[in-house]
Write a protein that holds these residues in place. Sequence first.
Motif, PDB file in Angstrom:
ATOM      1  N   LYS A 292       0.841  -1.210   0.000  1.00  0.00           N
ATOM      2  CA  LYS A 292       0.000   0.000   0.000  1.00  0.00           C
ATOM      3  C   LYS A 292       0.870   1.252   0.000  1.00  0.00           C
ATOM      4  N   TRP A 293       1.956   1.211   0.768  1.00  0.00           N
ATOM      5  CA  TRP A 293       2.824   2.379   0.853  1.00  0.00           C
ATOM      6  C   TRP A 293       3.447   2.669  -0.509  1.00  0.00           C
TER       7      TRP A 293
ATOM      8  N   ASN B 167       0.905   4.192  -2.855  1.00  0.00           N
ATOM      9  CA  ASN B 167       0.424   5.524  -2.496  1.00  0.00           C
ATOM     10  C   ASN B 167       1.509   6.576  -2.306  1.00  0.00           C
ATOM     11  N   ASP B 168       2.733   6.156  -2.029  1.00  0.00           N
ATOM     12  CA  ASP B 168       3.737   7.131  -1.603  1.00  0.00           C
ATOM     13  C   ASP B 168       4.958   7.281  -2.500  1.00  0.00           C
ATOM     14  N   ILE B 169       5.109   6.443  -3.500  1.00  0.00           N
ATOM     15  CA  ILE B 169       6.223   6.645  -4.430  1.00  0.00           C
ATOM     16  C   ILE B 169       5.711   7.507  -5.579  1.00  0.00           C
ATOM     17  N   PRO B 170       6.282   8.694  -5.727  1.00  0.00           N
ATOM     18  CA  PRO B 170       5.839   9.562  -6.825  1.00  0.00           C
ATOM     19  C   PRO B 170       6.155   8.935  -8.183  1.00  0.00           C
TER      20      PRO B 170
ATOM     21  N   LEU C 236      13.187   7.633   0.301  1.00  0.00           N
ATOM     22  CA  LEU C 236      11.970   6.818   0.325  1.00  0.00           C
ATOM     23  C   LEU C 236      12.026   5.784   1.443  1.00  0.00           C
TER      24      LEU C 236
ATOM     25  N   LYS D 117      11.406   7.492   4.750  1.00  0.00           N
ATOM     26  CA  LYS D 117       9.993   7.842   4.889  1.00  0.00           C
ATOM     27  C   LYS D 117       9.147   6.599   5.156  1.00  0.00           C
ATOM     28  N   LEU D 118       9.419   5.510   4.445  1.00  0.00           N
ATOM     29  CA  LEU D 118       8.700   4.258   4.671  1.00  0.00           C
ATOM     30  C   LEU D 118       8.845   3.812   6.119  1.00  0.00           C
TER      31      LEU D 118
ATOM     32  N   ASP E 286       6.930   6.094   8.493  1.00  0.00           N
ATOM     33  CA  ASP E 286       5.485   5.868   8.379  1.00  0.00           C
ATOM     34  C   ASP E 286       5.085   4.541   9.019  1.00  0.00           C
TER      35      ASP E 286
END
Length: 73
Positions: free
Chosen positions: A11-12, A15-18, A31, A34-35, A38
């Motif tokens: 899910k990460w 949703n979170d990798i541009p 990244l 941040k992972l 989170d």
Amino acid sequence: MSTRGINFLHKWIANDIPETAPPDAVSIGELTHKLLADAKAVGIKRIELDEDVDSLYRIFVEAIAHFDAGIPE
């Protein structure tokens, strides 16, 4: 990797990798940081992400390399 860890990671990434993320060491380091932050915020320990994953770095490189905007999985 725990089921909870796998689900969170998938899910990460979705949703979170541009879509414009470059597959370079600095971007992937950011990244990864941040992972992990989170995951910690929702109570997932790094061990849950690392158990069956050889390398988070490799997972991010593959996710970025295979990203194709607009194509459903």
